[in-house]
Design a protein around this motif. Structure first.
Motif, PDB file in Angstrom:
ATOM      1  N   PHE A  11       3.615   0.475   5.548  1.00 45.07           N
ATOM      2  CA  PHE A  11       2.461  -0.408   5.408  1.00 45.07           C
ATOM      3  C   PHE A  11       1.161   0.302   5.743  1.00 45.07           C
ATOM      4  N   GLY A  14      -0.265   2.495   3.114  1.00 52.33           N
ATOM      5  CA  GLY A  14      -0.774   1.769   1.965  1.00 52.33           C
ATOM      6  C   GLY A  14      -1.987   0.930   2.254  1.00 52.33           C
ATOM      7  N   CYS A  15      -2.393   0.798   3.509  1.00 53.80           N
ATOM      8  CA  CYS A  15      -3.499  -0.083   3.856  1.00 53.80           C
ATOM      9  C   CYS A  15      -4.784   0.675   4.173  1.00 53.80           C
ATOM     10  N   ARG A 223      -2.144   5.388  -7.306  1.00 54.72           N
ATOM     11  CA  ARG A 223      -1.916   3.953  -7.428  1.00 54.72           C
ATOM     12  C   ARG A 223      -2.539   3.438  -8.711  1.00 54.72           C
ATOM     13  N   SER A 279      -2.528  -8.689   4.244  1.00 53.08           N
ATOM     14  CA  SER A 279      -1.992  -7.708   3.307  1.00 53.08           C
ATOM     15  C   SER A 279      -0.510  -7.515   3.591  1.00 53.08           C
ATOM     16  N   ARG A 281       2.971  -5.309   2.065  1.00 56.78           N
ATOM     17  CA  ARG A 281       3.550  -4.320   1.153  1.00 56.78           C
ATOM     18  C   ARG A 281       5.014  -4.643   0.944  1.00 56.78           C
ATOM     19  N   ASP A 296       6.228   0.397  -5.078  1.00 54.54           N
ATOM     20  CA  ASP A 296       5.987  -0.691  -4.138  1.00 54.54           C
ATOM     21  C   ASP A 296       4.787  -1.488  -4.652  1.00 54.54           C
ATOM     22  N   VAL A 298       1.574  -3.922  -3.290  1.00 58.58           N
ATOM     23  CA  VAL A 298       0.783  -4.337  -2.130  1.00 58.58           C
ATOM     24  C   VAL A 298      -0.142  -5.462  -2.557  1.00 58.58           C
TER      25      VAL A 298
END
Length: 308
Positions: A11, A14-15, A223, A279, A281, A296, A298
């Protein structure tokens, strides 16, 4: 590293681009167990009052660098679709738009589970009754599909451009956005979709009179990021977005874990109940033999109409 710690790291990586003042929304799990790897048994509903915009990003699974041979073949073991609704159509394929930057291709299938005929517009051109529309990026590595939409039931799938080590990657989880209904399975009733090639924007007219916008804001090997808007916002008692995916075991899944900022910070997808977070994921930690390279997803950047 333990599996839980790995999920937290999943997570946090990805944040890095999350907004500084995010709005928390409810993620409510309505998934069920299955032995069939080709059925969407994962259903996570997203609900909140007044949400007018949000983002969805597709990012490679954390093990993508270790993939040497992809695994994308379907597995119909323990599957029975004999009771599914089926409506017949005349199959066709049509190129909706083509440029040096992108290609848009539409398909009508011989059968589909819903009878709806949706308008799909590109400029003054209107093609009715398409079941699948593919958005294809035309980059230096050739034509690579990054996004598809199924107009007749409102399902979308998205993936990033492949890393240098792979020629392409697979799709995995799907998502819905707009006023979600349920009949046999969740869907979104769409009247029309208009595509704007210059901005990679899909303008969606829902059958209940509301509208939505989906714009491809970024498409890179890191992404593919989507910016989504809803007007008016969906009521708090009805999901305005949802994750749809499959899980049989962690090694036979398109999504196996959900991770977010909070305590606890993660949960196996089939054990997730209800969380409130800005948020989340949805992805995999272990390599899966089902759609190994699939990304994945998100869900992030939720904002109310007042914030616009």
């Amino acid at each position: 590293m333990s599996r839980a710690a790995a999920a937290i790291l999943l997570f946090l990586v990805g944040c890095a681009w999350c907004t500084a003042a995010p709005v928390a929304v409810d993620f409510v799990n309505a998934s069920h167990a299955t032995r069939c790897a080709e059925v969407d048994n994962v259903y996570v509903k997203v609900l909140a009052a007044g949400i007018a915009s949000f983002g969805i990003s597709a990012e490679h699974p954390p093990y993508v660098a270790a993939i040497r041979k992809d695994s994308t073949a379907p597995d119909f073991t323990d599957c029975d679709f004999s009771g599914d609704p089926s409506f017949r159509f005349k199959p066709r394929k049509v190129v909706l738009h083509e440029s040096a930057r992108m290609r848009l291709v539409g398909h009508t299938f011989e059968t589909f589970w819903r009878p709806e005929v949706v308008d799909f517009l590109v400029g003054s051109r209107n093609e009715r009754g398409l079941h699948l529309v593919q958005l294809i990026d035309r980059g230096p590595r050739g034509d690579i599909e990054i996004l598809v939409v199924y107009p007749s039931d409102g399902y979308w799938r998205v993936k990033p451009l492949p890393p240098a080590t792979l020629k392409d990657t697979a799709y995995g989880s799907s998502f819905l956005f707009g006023p979600i209904e349920e009949d046999t399975r969740p869907f979104v009733a769409i009247r029309s979709i208009a595509f704007e090639p210059a901005t990679l924007t899909f303008r969606v007219s829902f059958r209940n009179g509301a509208s939505g916008v989906l714009r491809v804001a970024e498409a890179t090997p890191a992404r593919t990021r989507l910016a989504l808007d809803l007007d008016p916002p969906v009521n708090a008692d009805r999901p305005f977005a949802a994750l749809r995916s499959m899980f049989v075991t962690p090694r036979q899944a398109d999504v196996a874990v959900a991770a977010w900022a909070g305590q606890p910070a993660s949960a196996p997808i089939i054990e997730l109940k209800k969380i409130s977070a800005p948020s989340v994921r949805f992805g995999r930690i272990e390599q899966s033999r089902h759609n190994l390279s699939a990304p994945d997803l998100v869900f992030h950047g939720f904002a109310t109409a007042a914030a616009h």
